[in-house]
Design a protein around this motif. Structure first.
Motif, PDB file in Angstrom:
ATOM      1  N   ALA A 211       0.854  -1.197   0.000  1.00 37.75           N
ATOM      2  CA  ALA A 211       0.000   0.000   0.000  1.00 37.75           C
ATOM      3  C   ALA A 211       0.886   1.243   0.000  1.00 37.75           C
ATOM      4  N   LEU A 212       0.973   1.883  -1.151  1.00 37.13           N
ATOM      5  CA  LEU A 212       1.772   3.101  -1.292  1.00 37.13           C
ATOM      6  C   LEU A 212       0.951   4.163  -2.010  1.00 37.13           C
ATOM      7  N   PRO A 213       1.189   5.449  -1.728  1.00 36.50           N
ATOM      8  CA  PRO A 213       0.371   6.508  -2.327  1.00 36.50           C
ATOM      9  C   PRO A 213       0.459   6.585  -3.856  1.00 36.50           C
ATOM     10  N   LYS A 214       1.592   6.186  -4.425  1.00 38.12           N
ATOM     11  CA  LYS A 214       1.750   6.208  -5.884  1.00 38.12           C
ATOM     12  C   LYS A 214       1.701   4.779  -6.399  1.00 38.12           C
ATOM     13  N   ILE A 215       0.784   4.534  -7.340  1.00 37.82           N
ATOM     14  CA  ILE A 215       0.586   3.178  -7.862  1.00 37.82           C
ATOM     15  C   ILE A 215       1.848   2.635  -8.538  1.00 37.82           C
ATOM     16  N   ASP A 216       2.606   3.505  -9.194  1.00 38.42           N
ATOM     17  CA  ASP A 216       3.841   3.047  -9.851  1.00 38.42           C
ATOM     18  C   ASP A 216       4.859   2.555  -8.823  1.00 38.42           C
ATOM     19  N   ASP A 217       4.955   3.239  -7.685  1.00 35.72           N
ATOM     20  CA  ASP A 217       5.856   2.787  -6.621  1.00 35.72           C
ATOM     21  C   ASP A 217       5.400   1.427  -6.079  1.00 35.72           C
ATOM     22  N   ALA A 218       4.095   1.283  -5.906  1.00 32.32           N
ATOM     23  CA  ALA A 218       3.552   0.012  -5.411  1.00 32.32           C
ATOM     24  C   ALA A 218       3.842  -1.118  -6.395  1.00 32.32           C
ATOM     25  N   LYS A 219       3.687  -0.847  -7.686  1.00 31.02           N
ATOM     26  CA  LYS A 219       3.978  -1.867  -8.707  1.00 31.02           C
ATOM     27  C   LYS A 219       5.456  -2.241  -8.697  1.00 31.02           C
ATOM     28  N   ASN A 220       6.322  -1.246  -8.546  1.00 30.60           N
ATOM     29  CA  ASN A 220       7.768  -1.518  -8.517  1.00 30.60           C
ATOM     30  C   ASN A 220       8.147  -2.384  -7.317  1.00 30.60           C
ATOM     31  N   ILE A 221       7.599  -2.073  -6.149  1.00 28.66           N
ATOM     32  CA  ILE A 221       7.879  -2.873  -4.951  1.00 28.66           C
ATOM     33  C   ILE A 221       7.337  -4.291  -5.138  1.00 28.66           C
ATOM     34  N   LYS A 222       6.141  -4.395  -5.696  1.00 24.77           N
ATOM     35  CA  LYS A 222       5.565  -5.725  -5.945  1.00 24.77           C
ATOM     36  C   LYS A 222       6.479  -6.524  -6.863  1.00 24.77           C
ATOM     37  N   ASN A 223       6.901  -5.933  -7.964  1.00 27.30           N
ATOM     38  CA  ASN A 223       7.764  -6.635  -8.913  1.00 27.30           C
ATOM     39  C   ASN A 223       9.075  -7.060  -8.263  1.00 27.30           C
ATOM     40  N   LEU A 224       9.629  -6.193  -7.448  1.00 29.71           N
ATOM     41  CA  LEU A 224      10.872  -6.499  -6.750  1.00 29.71           C
ATOM     42  C   LEU A 224      10.687  -7.710  -5.827  1.00 29.71           C
ATOM     43  N   LEU A 225       9.593  -7.730  -5.083  1.00 28.60           N
ATOM     44  CA  LEU A 225       9.318  -8.842  -4.177  1.00 28.60           C
ATOM     45  C   LEU A 225       9.075 -10.139  -4.947  1.00 28.60           C
ATOM     46  N   VAL A 226       8.292 -10.052  -6.005  1.00 30.78           N
ATOM     47  CA  VAL A 226       7.984 -11.243  -6.808  1.00 30.78           C
ATOM     48  C   VAL A 226       9.257 -11.813  -7.426  1.00 30.78           C
ATOM     49  N   ARG A 227      10.139 -10.956  -7.936  1.00 29.71           N
ATOM     50  CA  ARG A 227      11.411 -11.421  -8.508  1.00 29.71           C
ATOM     51  C   ARG A 227      12.268 -12.141  -7.483  1.00 29.71           C
ATOM     52  N   ASN A 228      12.044 -11.840  -6.214  1.00 28.00           N
ATOM     53  CA  ASN A 228      12.812 -12.474  -5.138  1.00 28.00           C
ATOM     54  C   ASN A 228      12.027 -13.587  -4.440  1.00 28.00           C
ATOM     55  N   GLY A 229      10.994 -14.084  -5.091  1.00 24.72           N
ATOM     56  CA  GLY A 229      10.270 -15.253  -4.601  1.00 24.72           C
ATOM     57  C   GLY A 229       9.216 -14.996  -3.547  1.00 24.72           C
TER      58      GLY A 229
END
Length: 183
Positions: A7-25
């Protein structure tokens, strides 16, 4: 599996964090920009982590923390200044900005493991029986004791064995004993 909500105020930041986490399993259950959306996500999950910023579009991290179910933990990402002034000693996990990828991944992994350990402990804890269930078990043991000349311990062990052999719980076994003895 433990659910992670970003949950982040900017959707692009939230997507980036999600992608980072997913790439790390690390599986991410959802991303959002408001506290209300984060709460809605947590209602669909049993337990998990809400990874958020200090301030969302509709509420501060502290308000979101109050509304989270007890089975959820929170990880707040904020500047060192904000953490030192507001979050130290709050019992909420924090990461200072700018983020280091390995710190984020390691922290989320640690929190996930802690939740899984807590979940295993809850499953291992014996379930409390209602007064009615306890009476039913007691009555079945009394019937076995009087008709089959068993001690209470023998009657209990007999019911446990029958329960395990039939794949039912001891309350259902007690009901079967009473039905078979026509009590």
């Amino acid at each position: 599996m433990t659910g992670v909500v970003v949950a982040l105020p900017k959707i692009d930041d939230a997507k980036n964090i999600k992608n980072l986490l997913v790439r790390n399993g690390i599986s991410v259950a959802g991303i959002c920009t408001t506290g209300a959306q984060a709460i809605a996500f947590t209602d669909t999950l049993n337990d998990g982590i809400v990874l958020c910023g200090y301030k969302l579009a509709d509420m501060m991290y502290s308000q979101l923390h109050e509304y989270l179910p007890e089975s959820f933990e929170m990880l707040v990402m904020a500047s060192r200044h904000v953490i030192s002034e507001n979050l130290e000693g709050s019992g909420i996990m924090c990461l200072s900005m700018p983020l280091k990828v390995h710190e984020l991944v390691d922290t989320v992994t640690l929190m996930t493991r802690n939740i899984e350990v807590r979940r295993r402990r809850q499953r291992a804890r014996p379930r409390e029986r209602s007064e009615e269930e306890q009476k039913l078990i007691r009555r079945a043991k009394e019937v076995l004791m009087s008709r089959n000349h068993m001690t209470e311990e023998e009657a209990h062990k007999y019911m446990q064995k029958c329960s395990m052999d039939s794949g039912t719980n001891i309350v259902e076994t007690a009901q079967m004993v009473l039905a078979m003895m026509k009590v």
